[in-house]
Design an enzyme around this catalytic site. Sequence first.
Site, short mmCIF file in Angstrom:
data_model
loop_
_atom_site.label_atom_id
_atom_site.label_comp_id
_atom_site.label_asym_id
_atom_site.label_seq_id
_atom_site.Cartn_x
_atom_site.Cartn_y
_atom_site.Cartn_z
N TYR A 91 -17.70 5.67 12.35
CA TYR A 91 -16.35 5.12 12.22
C TYR A 91 -16.08 4.01 13.25
O TYR A 91 -16.22 2.84 12.96
CB TYR A 91 -15.27 6.23 12.28
CG TYR A 91 -13.98 5.68 11.70
CD1 TYR A 91 -13.63 5.90 10.38
CD2 TYR A 91 -13.18 4.82 12.45
CE1 TYR A 91 -12.51 5.31 9.84
CE2 TYR A 91 -12.06 4.23 11.91
CZ TYR A 91 -11.72 4.48 10.60
OH TYR A 91 -10.62 3.88 10.06
N ASP A 130 -2.63 -6.70 -7.33
CA ASP A 130 -3.54 -6.88 -6.19
C ASP A 130 -2.85 -7.58 -5.02
O ASP A 130 -2.63 -8.79 -5.05
CB ASP A 130 -4.76 -7.69 -6.66
CG ASP A 130 -5.75 -7.90 -5.54
OD1 ASP A 130 -5.55 -7.34 -4.44
OD2 ASP A 130 -6.73 -8.63 -5.77
N ALA A 131 -2.55 -6.80 -3.99
CA ALA A 131 -1.80 -7.33 -2.84
C ALA A 131 -2.58 -8.38 -2.06
O ALA A 131 -2.01 -9.11 -1.25
CB ALA A 131 -1.42 -6.19 -1.90
N GLY A 186 0.86 -1.19 0.00
CA GLY A 186 0.00 0.00 0.00
C GLY A 186 0.89 1.23 0.00
O GLY A 186 0.65 2.21 0.70
P1 NAI Z 1 -4.83 5.71 0.59
O1 NAI Z 1 -6.09 5.57 -0.17
O2 NAI Z 1 -4.13 7.03 0.56
O3 NAI Z 1 -3.76 4.60 0.12
C1 NAI Z 1 -4.14 3.26 -0.03
C2 NAI Z 1 -2.99 2.45 -0.60
O4 NAI Z 1 -3.44 1.08 -0.74
C3 NAI Z 1 -2.52 2.88 -1.99
O5 NAI Z 1 -1.12 2.74 -2.05
C4 NAI Z 1 -3.15 1.85 -2.93
O6 NAI Z 1 -2.42 1.59 -4.12
C5 NAI Z 1 -3.10 0.63 -2.04
N1 NAI Z 1 -4.04 -0.42 -2.44
C6 NAI Z 1 -5.40 -0.39 -2.38
N2 NAI Z 1 -5.89 -1.59 -2.80
C7 NAI Z 1 -4.83 -2.36 -3.12
C8 NAI Z 1 -4.67 -3.69 -3.59
N3 NAI Z 1 -5.74 -4.48 -3.80
N4 NAI Z 1 -3.43 -4.16 -3.82
C9 NAI Z 1 -2.33 -3.38 -3.61
N5 NAI Z 1 -2.40 -2.11 -3.14
C10 NAI Z 1 -3.64 -1.61 -2.90
O7 NAI Z 1 -5.18 5.28 2.10
P2 NAI Z 1 -4.72 5.79 3.54
O8 NAI Z 1 -5.72 6.76 4.05
O9 NAI Z 1 -3.29 6.12 3.58
O10 NAI Z 1 -4.98 4.44 4.38
C11 NAI Z 1 -3.96 3.52 4.71
C12 NAI Z 1 -4.25 2.94 6.08
O11 NAI Z 1 -4.21 4.00 7.06
C13 NAI Z 1 -5.64 2.30 6.19
O12 NAI Z 1 -5.56 1.16 7.02
C14 NAI Z 1 -6.44 3.40 6.89
O13 NAI Z 1 -7.57 2.90 7.58
C15 NAI Z 1 -5.39 3.94 7.85
N6 NAI Z 1 -5.67 5.25 8.43
C16 NAI Z 1 -6.04 6.32 7.64
C17 NAI Z 1 -6.37 7.53 8.22
C18 NAI Z 1 -6.81 8.70 7.40
O14 NAI Z 1 -7.37 9.66 7.95
N7 NAI Z 1 -6.55 8.73 6.12
C19 NAI Z 1 -6.29 7.73 9.69
C20 NAI Z 1 -5.78 6.59 10.40
C21 NAI Z 1 -5.52 5.39 9.78
#
Ligand code: NAI
Length: 397
Positions: free
Chosen positions: A237, A113-114, A50
């Site tokens: 949430y 797809d990871a 990710g």
């Molecule tokens: P984002 O949408 O910015 O990034 C998601 C990443 O996952 C990207 O790199 C995308 O390519 C990858 N991805 C998605 N599906 C995939 C797949 N099938 N195979 C390979 N890669 C895949 O998301 P964000 O917000 O950075 O979220 C990451 C983690 O952080 C999540 O667990 C989220 O719940 C957590 N988080 C996010 C917060 C926020 O406010 N944005 C706050 C606290 C935790």
Amino acid sequence: MTQAVINPRIRGFICLTAHPEGCAANVRRQVELARAGGPGKGIGRALVVGSSAGYGLSSLITAIWGHGAEALSVAYERPGQGDRPGSAGWYNLAEVHRLAKAEGRHVETINGDAFSTEISDQALARLKARFGKLDTFVYSLASPKRTDPINGETYGSVLKPIGPAFTSKTINLDTDQIGPITLPSASETEIAATRKVMGGEDWFRWVEALAAADLLAPGFRTVAYSYIGPQMTHAIYRAGTIGGAKDHLEATARRLSADLQRRCGGAAWVSVNKALVTQASSAIPVVPLYISLLYKVMRQAGKHEGTIEQIIRLFRDHYAPGRTPTVDDHARIRVDDWEMAADIQAEVAGLWERVTTENLASLGDYAGFKREFRSLFGFELDGVDYAAPVEVERALV
Ligand code: NAI
């Protein structure tokens, strides 16, 4: 090779285009902060799943430039083709690769797809052939769906309350109007499906596969990201379907930690991070309005952080090798501490009661939210000439 002028095409919480130069500028800014915010050494080899956007991208950059890691990155992105722009995550990784190459650093990406064994098998083979045993593994996927590699079934996550229907206010990102929203109660099937997608099952699968392939270095560490958040978003949430998945993720960390301690003197944690504008968080009802108010209050208090500042602090104070993380009574690292501070929350809660469409611009930082949303896709960055045609196809060199 085609050059094109790329403009934003925004539909609600999605932007259909991305600007390669703007994405590159975002990455360069993060790299400079990571370089200044870490010792430049300490981690040998890292895997980040990710890795192309949000918290995962900042983790990749912090591991490489803040702590000297060689890194394998896994993401699911779309390259640009002809005059059709690629996804922002693709362009982010293109710049990570370009900068790393220029500095003689080692980074490789697997795009796919990871959740599939095909991609995790490719990652294991690549690690064995070209890297070696891992010191760290950051798991940062955010996805609306997952196909379980064992039963072949595809599960979709939903954002709904568990228990009674929930009514609150939210902002319509197309019309900029604040209005009421009612989210119906989730069914048992939806609760279970969301846990399948965003819970800890896939993280566990990856760690098991790495262990079975003998790819864990002594003292190996792994982290995944969670969120708790305030009373305003609690029903949708933390007490909702996504919170149920996060409970599972957190339980998985405790289980993995016990296994890893035994196997290699290693450990697993969940880090609870701050609410920030990312592609994933913009899709959650109620959250963008909360973020607009939170940004205003945290900026005024001089406590605002983006994903890179959060992750630099996570590594520096808790997660990098040799550090002993400070954890709460559920064994979670809390870099959401500044967001959740009582004075910040009291102020946001007061604004929440009063905020309307008319006073949003003065009470909150909605303009900041929108600017940051566009910048995720490489738009509205200083120093980028958006009128100039740019090369759409970028390689991960
Ligand atoms: P984002 O949408 O910015 O990034 C998601 C990443 O996952 C990207 O790199 C995308 O390519 C990858 N991805 C998605 N599906 C995939 C797949 N099938 N195979 C390979 N890669 C895949 O998301 P964000 O917000 O950075 O979220 C990451 C983690 O952080 C999540 O667990 C989220 O719940 C957590 N988080 C996010 C917060 C926020 O406010 N944005 C706050 C606290 C935790």
